[in-house]
Design an enzyme around this catalytic site. Structure first.
Site, PDB file in Angstrom:
ATOM      1  N   HIS A 119       0.809  -1.220   0.000  1.00 17.34           N
ATOM      2  CA  HIS A 119       0.000   0.000   0.000  1.00 17.34           C
ATOM      3  C   HIS A 119       0.846   1.275   0.000  1.00 17.34           C
ATOM      4  O   HIS A 119       1.906   1.342   0.603  1.00 17.34           O
ATOM      5  CB  HIS A 119      -0.931   0.007   1.213  1.00 17.34           C
ATOM      6  CG  HIS A 119      -0.209  -0.071   2.540  1.00 17.34           C
ATOM      7  ND1 HIS A 119       0.229   1.048   3.207  1.00 17.34           N
ATOM      8  CD2 HIS A 119       0.174  -1.142   3.290  1.00 17.34           C
ATOM      9  CE1 HIS A 119       0.830   0.679   4.334  1.00 17.34           C
ATOM     10  NE2 HIS A 119       0.810  -0.643   4.407  1.00 17.34           N
ATOM     11  N   ASP A 120       0.367   2.257  -0.735  1.00 18.01           N
ATOM     12  CA  ASP A 120       0.935   3.607  -0.752  1.00 18.01           C
ATOM     13  C   ASP A 120       2.320   3.698  -1.370  1.00 18.01           C
ATOM     14  O   ASP A 120       3.002   4.708  -1.203  1.00 18.01           O
ATOM     15  CB  ASP A 120       0.978   4.204   0.670  1.00 18.01           C
ATOM     16  CG  ASP A 120      -0.391   4.265   1.310  1.00 18.01           C
ATOM     17  OD1 ASP A 120      -1.235   5.029   0.824  1.00 18.01           O
ATOM     18  OD2 ASP A 120      -0.619   3.538   2.307  1.00 18.01           O
ATOM     19  N   GLY A 137       5.008  -1.125   2.849  1.00 18.19           N
ATOM     20  CA  GLY A 137       4.171   0.027   2.564  1.00 18.19           C
ATOM     21  C   GLY A 137       4.960   1.314   2.482  1.00 18.19           C
ATOM     22  O   GLY A 137       6.039   1.448   3.074  1.00 18.19           O
TER      23      GLY A 137
END
Length: 255
Positions: A119-120, A137
């Protein structure tokens, strides 16, 4: 173009020439651009946008909810550019509202079997992640970064453009642009000179980077001392990119 066993949510938007293989699932809020080829048994969930001419091989999963305990179903995004290849079993997760709310992949990436983008993450152009390379992440990979097989990058790390991580490297700190690292923990092992030659860098620029590399990584001077000296010089664009990557290090510098 779309196999009869594929499941396409009515809320998905696919260009007219998109191919979707057997037993693949395309969810709501997914947009897939022209020229994309989605293999069999692929799952793409939204909100996710794929640009043009991407190819996704079997059993890949794009746009799934992230593996973050803070995530509670918020409508975060995955945005993928053009001309990327996602091989078998690749997983790419959407972002979190604690960060940008978006995972971003640029153009011309090559993600080999079972690579993972968490994520991200922000991935530049022409990035290569070899088999089972893994990003935590909030990782940023600059343009033309190469991660060898089984390499792992700790969350929040920045990996500078044109750098290369050897297979099995464990990266826990930021990596400067243009360098090679390997090991557990990863350490620098020289300039990525061969990669720079292949990408058309002039010999003068490579020699300049070699001298700068020695000052930063092999002299007994502190990084602050070397950067102060660089700041007093008129730098070429390539050298400025190298210096900027050193200044941008937030998690400490891989040395």
């Amino acid at each position: 173009m779309i196999h009869p066993t594929a499941i396409i949510d009515p809320g998905a938007r696919l260009a007219d020439d998109v191919e979707v293989g057997p037993f693949s699932v395309i969810g709501a809020d997914v947009e897939i651009g022209s020229g994309c080829v989605i293999g069999s048994h692929v799952v793409i969930k939204g909100p996710t946008t794929l640009g043009c001419n991407n190819r996704v091989f079997q059993f890949a999963s794009l746009g799934e909810e992230c593996q973050d305990k803070k995530y509670h179903g918020e409508p975060t995004r995955l945005v993928v550019g053009d001309n990327n290849v996602f091989r078998e079993g690749v997983t790419v997760h959407r972002g979190t509202i604690q960060d940008r709310g978006e995972t971003t992949i640029g153009d011309h990436g090559w993600f080999m079997a079972y690579a993972h983008v968490a994520h991200d993450c922000v991935i530049g152009d022409h990035v290569i992640m070899a088999n089972q390379a893994t990003l935590g992440g909030h990782v940023t990979l600059g343009d033309h970064v190469i991660l060898g097989g089984l390499a792992a990058v700790h969350q929040f790390c920045h990996v500078g453009a044109h750098s290369m991580c050897g297979g099995g490297s464990i990266v826990t700190k930021d990596i400067a642009a243009f360098v090679m690292v390997t090991g557990n923990p990863a350490r620098t092992h020289g300039l990525n000179a061969e990669g720079l030659k292949r990408r058309g860098f002039e010999s003068e620029s490579i020699s300049e980077l070699r001298r700068a590399y020695r000052e930063v990584f092999r002299s007994r001077r502190t990084l602050a001392e070397v950067l102060e000296e660089f700041d007093q010089q008129s730098l070429s664009p390539t050298m400025q990119q190298f210096v900027d990557s050193l200044k941008a290090a937030k998690r400490g510098l891989t040395r």
